[in-house]
Design a protein around this motif. Structure first.
Motif, PDB file in Angstrom:
ATOM      1  N   SER A   1      -5.396  -2.151   4.706  1.00 59.85           N
ATOM      2  CA  SER A   1      -5.595  -3.217   3.726  1.00 59.85           C
ATOM      3  C   SER A   1      -5.660  -2.628   2.320  1.00 59.85           C
ATOM      4  O   SER A   1      -5.753  -1.413   2.133  1.00 59.85           O
ATOM      5  N   TRP A   2      -5.627  -3.518   1.326  1.00 55.16           N
ATOM      6  CA  TRP A   2      -5.714  -3.045  -0.055  1.00 55.16           C
ATOM      7  C   TRP A   2      -7.048  -2.349  -0.325  1.00 55.16           C
ATOM      8  O   TRP A   2      -7.120  -1.407  -1.112  1.00 55.16           O
ATOM      9  N   LYS A   3      -8.098  -2.816   0.355  1.00 50.98           N
ATOM     10  CA  LYS A   3      -9.408  -2.177   0.178  1.00 50.98           C
ATOM     11  C   LYS A   3      -9.389  -0.747   0.702  1.00 50.98           C
ATOM     12  O   LYS A   3      -9.897   0.180   0.056  1.00 50.98           O
ATOM     13  N   VAL A   4      -8.787  -0.549   1.885  1.00 51.55           N
ATOM     14  CA  VAL A   4      -8.685   0.794   2.460  1.00 51.55           C
ATOM     15  C   VAL A   4      -7.803   1.673   1.579  1.00 51.55           C
ATOM     16  O   VAL A   4      -8.122   2.842   1.307  1.00 51.55           O
ATOM     17  N   CYS A   5      -6.690   1.113   1.119  1.00 51.81           N
ATOM     18  CA  CYS A   5      -5.766   1.863   0.271  1.00 51.81           C
ATOM     19  C   CYS A   5      -6.443   2.318  -1.022  1.00 51.81           C
ATOM     20  O   CYS A   5      -6.328   3.487  -1.423  1.00 51.81           O
ATOM     21  N   LEU A   6      -7.173   1.394  -1.656  1.00 47.51           N
ATOM     22  CA  LEU A   6      -7.859   1.733  -2.903  1.00 47.51           C
ATOM     23  C   LEU A   6      -8.947   2.778  -2.670  1.00 47.51           C
ATOM     24  O   LEU A   6      -9.136   3.685  -3.494  1.00 47.51           O
ATOM     25  N   SER A   7      -9.640   2.682  -1.543  1.00 47.07           N
ATOM     26  CA  SER A   7     -10.675   3.669  -1.224  1.00 47.07           C
ATOM     27  C   SER A   7     -10.066   5.057  -1.047  1.00 47.07           C
ATOM     28  O   SER A   7     -10.639   6.056  -1.500  1.00 47.07           O
TER      29      SER A   7
ATOM     30  N   PRO B   1       0.798  -1.229   0.000  1.00 46.10           N
ATOM     31  CA  PRO B   1       0.000   0.000   0.000  1.00 46.10           C
ATOM     32  C   PRO B   1       0.833   1.283   0.000  1.00 46.10           C
ATOM     33  O   PRO B   1       0.496   2.245  -0.695  1.00 46.10           O
TER      34      PRO B   1
END
Length: 310
Positions: free
Chosen positions: A135-141, A56
């Motif tokens: 997480s990758w989800k938080v990073c992408l958001s 991230p």
């Protein structure tokens, strides 16, 4: 004063004249801009190709390089062509696109730097929970949110600025179309728009920098309680590089957009604009690569591969 048709072009007065000193400065700016393009493109390539950088922190850094790459491409080529050819005209559509891209990339970078400070906070203060909190989800958001908020601000200001009726004076005392400079040419009352624009600038600048200062205050408190000198040194090195980028970028932005109108000078604005459109983009990859052993390792690996192919 006589209104002019919306299809008429604006005239960008530019940054340099044709004296010897200004010609030297123009060449210097082109060299810095080219260095910025190459270094940011190289940073993107390293992060893409090296599996060790698929984390991230480096994904956020790749977006910073992408924004800087696009910012240079949206501003410098037009400025260089105008100076070399003497044709300093820009259409209303071209002016609107410059305002949109500049505010999208500048505003997006504000929130992206805040996301990067949160990433460092989690990595230093909560290392065991890093895979969950970052997480990758938080990073992408965070990345999508940065692009979206910047694009909304850019679209609103570009559309609102070009909706004004402009007077017979078509000269923009700048080297690119910037909303505050263009608004000064409007014949209509722009006080409401300027107030809204000021509020937007407060939101786009003060909220991210407040989050950044909170994150690094918590990081500093955690670092001072570390028992390992090596860990403390590494944390200070990482944070100091990030804060140097933040200081340059936000300092120039606040100077340009949050001063009272009576204190604004076209020459000062142009000089300060050079910092966040040309100089800061070249410093970002240099600061992050020089102070980061993993990036230097990826660069060495890439150079070894190139040497092997030869």
């Amino acid at each position: 004063m006589e209104n002019w048709n919306i299809t008429a072009d604006f005239i960008l007065l530019g940054l340099f004249n044709h004296t010897g000193a200004h010609q030297f400065l123009f060449v210097l700016v082109l060299i810095i801009a080219f260095t910025s393009l190459v270094s940011n493109a190289l940073m993107l390539l390293l992060i893409l190709l090296d599996p060790r950088l698929h984390r991230p922190m480096y994904f956020l850094l790749s977006q910073l390089s992408l924004m800087d790459l696009m910012l240079i491409s949206a501003i410098v080529p037009k400025m260089a062509i105008d100076y070399l050819t003497g044709r300093k005209f820009i259409s209303p559509a071209g002016c609107g696109f410059q305002i949109f891209f500049f505010l999208t990339l500048g505003g997006g970078e504000c929130f992206l730097l805040a996301a990067m400070s949160y990433d460092r906070y989690v990595a230093i203060c909560h290392p065991l929970r890093y895979p969950v909190l970052m997480s990758w989800k938080v990073c992408l958001s965070m990345i999508l949110g940065s692009w979206f908020l910047g694009a909304v601000d850019g679209l609103m200001q570009a559309a609102a600025t070009l909706n004004f009726s402009f007077c017979s004076t078509r000269e923009i005392d700048h080297f690119f179309c910037e909303a505050p400079t263009l608004v000064r040419l409007a014949c209509a009352d722009t006080s409401v728009f300027e107030y809204v624009m000021y509020i937007c600038c407060v939101l786009m600048l003060l909220i991210p920098i407040s989050l950044i200062l909170i994150s690094y205050s918590l990081i500093l408190a955690a670092v001072l309680h570390m028992h390992s000198n090596e860990a403390r040194k590494k944390a200070f090195a990482t944070c100091s590089s990030h804060l140097s980028v933040v200081g340059l970028f936000f300092g120039a932005g606040i100077f340009t957009y949050m001063r009272p109108k009576s204190y604004k000078s076209a020459n000062y604005n142009k000089v300060v604009s050079v910092y966040y459109t040309i100089f800061t983009p070249v410093l970002n990859p240099l600061i992050y690569s020089v102070r980061n052993s993993e990036v230097k390792g990826a660069l060495q690996k890439c150079m070894n591969r190139c040497a092997a192919y030869e």
